[in-house]
Design an enzyme around this catalytic site. Structure first.
Site, PDB file in Angstrom:
ATOM      1  N   ALA A   1       0.831  -1.214   0.000  1.00 38.10           N
ATOM      2  CA  ALA A   1       0.000   0.000   0.000  1.00 38.10           C
ATOM      3  C   ALA A   1       0.865   1.264   0.000  1.00 38.10           C
ATOM      4  O   ALA A   1       1.944   1.268   0.602  1.00 38.10           O
ATOM      5  CB  ALA A   1      -0.908  -0.011   1.222  1.00 38.10           C
TER       6      ALA A   1
ATOM      7  N   GLY B   1       0.299   1.414  -3.275  1.00 37.66           N
ATOM      8  CA  GLY B   1       0.345   0.819  -4.603  1.00 37.66           C
ATOM      9  C   GLY B   1       1.208   1.545  -5.614  1.00 37.66           C
ATOM     10  O   GLY B   1       1.195   1.195  -6.788  1.00 37.66           O
TER      11      GLY B   1
ATOM     12  N   ASP C   1      -1.305 -10.611   5.867  1.00 37.56           N
ATOM     13  CA  ASP C   1      -0.087 -10.311   6.621  1.00 37.56           C
ATOM     14  C   ASP C   1       1.103 -10.994   5.944  1.00 37.56           C
ATOM     15  O   ASP C   1       1.153 -12.218   5.863  1.00 37.56           O
ATOM     16  CB  ASP C   1      -0.260 -10.814   8.060  1.00 37.56           C
TER      17      ASP C   1
ATOM     18  N   CYS D   1      12.161   3.762   3.943  1.00 35.49           N
ATOM     19  CA  CYS D   1      12.233   5.224   3.830  1.00 35.49           C
ATOM     20  C   CYS D   1      12.715   5.801   5.161  1.00 35.49           C
ATOM     21  O   CYS D   1      12.177   6.786   5.664  1.00 35.49           O
ATOM     22  CB  CYS D   1      10.887   5.819   3.425  1.00 35.49           C
TER      23      CYS D   1
END
Length: 468
Positions: free
Chosen positions: A243, A245, A292, A372
């Site tokens: 996510a 995406g 998961d 990140c």
């Protein structure tokens, strides 16, 4: 040229980061004084936005040149500014738009709105102020008023307050779409724009509904990571923590939508976002599941014909593990209220996901790990752990390699560090950009700046040499 205070962190978190960036190997290489200067520079850079807005062209639906022409027309409508749009020479599907600012001489208004720190960060990258982000507004604020917008970077302002004298950072001016009474009426359905920014400190185009099928707003290193993965048509590829995406859709586009891209995320509304983005961008090869990633390995050997998770060992040609992380590389970020326990909680989860990824990867397959964040523990230390734990994994060189090499301190060799890619937000001094400086700037210099002045990010590429 720092115009904002350095990122506000809990002392325990700042000391933890400092320990990593001033480890023995770093101090030995640069000296204590220089290592300390680099660390302080990093904290200053994190509170400021990058110098460029990066958008990825959806090459599945249109050529880069066609989208570049359309985008130029759109930007002409935005504050009437004629800024250059650059195509990245090493990432052909990337367009770069310079950010103008920080802009001086913006007159502060008597009427004020205070927004939360996260909302403030978004405003600095071109967003308008949406109603849920507004914490406080001046007593007599009406729709149509010119408003000065401030960020409450320490989270001290009370919801609905009429004034606030705590620590606040000026973000620019805008026009109120609603009155104070309407904003704080208690109606939960109010979700639209509350303040339309007209004079932001940093002028960056808002991409709300701008060419939504053709463009995806992404930070530069987030685009690099998919090029490093190098997906090929016809392959079966897993994006383990997918996510919203951006990377999933990029994988499918680079494969010309030929093959199978499996996207996993354990939060259902985020999975819906992946599906929406795939539909919007016209990509049919993506299958998104609410699942998961730590449980994605099928422990029995019964063949599952439906292609749903969990999956049998050695099912995928390539795997992207863009792991959940502390996010300490995000910019701009003026404040992080996390405890040390929260910041350090990600390393065990990342190792669980990595272990599953190795099992799911075919022999000869490629695994790309990225975060990140800027911490040594979630980046270089994870690579050192992986190479010790899985001797059949080998580090690989990366294309394109436009970031720096890995940071010393995790026991990796200089050759191994060269194969890693670390984007450090403080490589270049903070600088202002105005229209006049853009007219005189060389394209090569602007590309170099875009490569260096971006978010903090880390990429490692492995190949699995034999079956497990």
């Amino acid at each position: 040229m720092s115009i904002f205070p350095k990122i506000s962190l809990r002392l325990e978190v700042e000391n933890y980061l400092k320990e990593g960036f001033m480890n023995k190997e770093v101090v030995s290489a640069f000296g204590k004084q220089e290592a300390e200067r680099k660390f302080e520079t990093l904290l200053n850079h994190l509170s400021h936005p990058p110098s460029f807005t990066t958008v990825r062209v959806n090459t599945h639906l249109a050529s880069v040149q066609h989208v570049k022409d359309l985008l130029f027309d759109e930007l002409q409508k935005f504050n009437g500014l004629s800024v250059p749009i650059l195509q990245h020479p090493d990432l052909q599907d990337v367009l770069l738009i310079p950010v103008i600012g920080p802009r001086k001489n913006i007159k502060k208004q008597h009427c004020e709105v205070i927004v939360g720190a996260q909302c403030g960060n978004a405003v600095l990258r071109g967003a308008h102020v949406y109603v849920p982000g507004i914490v406080s507004a001046s007593k007599f604020m009406k729709a149509g008023d010119v408003i000065s917008v401030y960020s409450d970077i320490k989270g001290k302002c009370k919801k609905g307050a009429k004034e606030f004298d705590g620590t606040k950072v000026f973000l620019g001016n805008g026009i109120s779409e609603l009155s104070r009474k309407e904003i704080f009426s208690g109606l939960p359905e109010l979700k639209g724009i509350g303040i339309r920014m007209t004079e932001p400190i940093y002028l960056s185009p808002s991409f709300d509904n701008v060419l939504p099928s053709y463009l995806f707003l992404q930070n530069l290193p987030s685009v690099v990571v998919t090029h490093v993965l190098d997906p090929q048509p016809g392959e079966k590829i897993l994006d383990m923590c997918a996510a919203p995406g951006g990377k999933t859709t990029h994988i499918a586009a680079l494969m010309h939508d030929q093959g199978e891209v499996i996207a996993l995320d354990k939060i259902s509304n985020k999975v819906e976002k992946i599906k929406q983005n795939a539909l919007l961008l016209g990509l049919n090869s993506i299958k998104a599941f609410c699942f998961d990633g730590t449980k994605a390995l099928k422990l029995n050997t019964v063949k599952d014909a439906e292609g749903k998770p969990p999956f049998l060992p050695e099912s995928f040609d390539r795997i992207l593990l863009d792991a959940p992380c502390s996010g300490m590389g995000q910019r701009p970020n003026m404040a992080c209220s996390w405890t040390l326990k929260e910041v350090t909680s990600y390393q065990p989860l990342q190792r669980k996901l990595f272990t599953v990824a190795v099992e799911l990867l075919k022999p000869g397959g490629v695994l790309v790990y990225s975060t990140c964040t800027i911490t040594l523990a979630e980046n270089e230390e994870q690579v050192a752990w992986a190479l010790r734990t899985f001797p059949y994994l080998q580090l690989q060189p990366q294309e394109a390699h436009i970031g720096g090499e890995g940071m010393v301190g995790a026991g990796l060799s200089l050759e191994q560090l060269k194969q890693l890619q670390r984007f450090g937000p403080s490589v270049v001094p903070l600088r202002g950009t105005d229209i006049d400086s853009l007219r005189d700037a060389r394209i090569e210099d602007m590309i170099w700046l875009a490569n260096k002045d971006c978010i903090g990010f880390f990429i490692a590429k492995f190949i699995k040499c034999k079956s497990t």
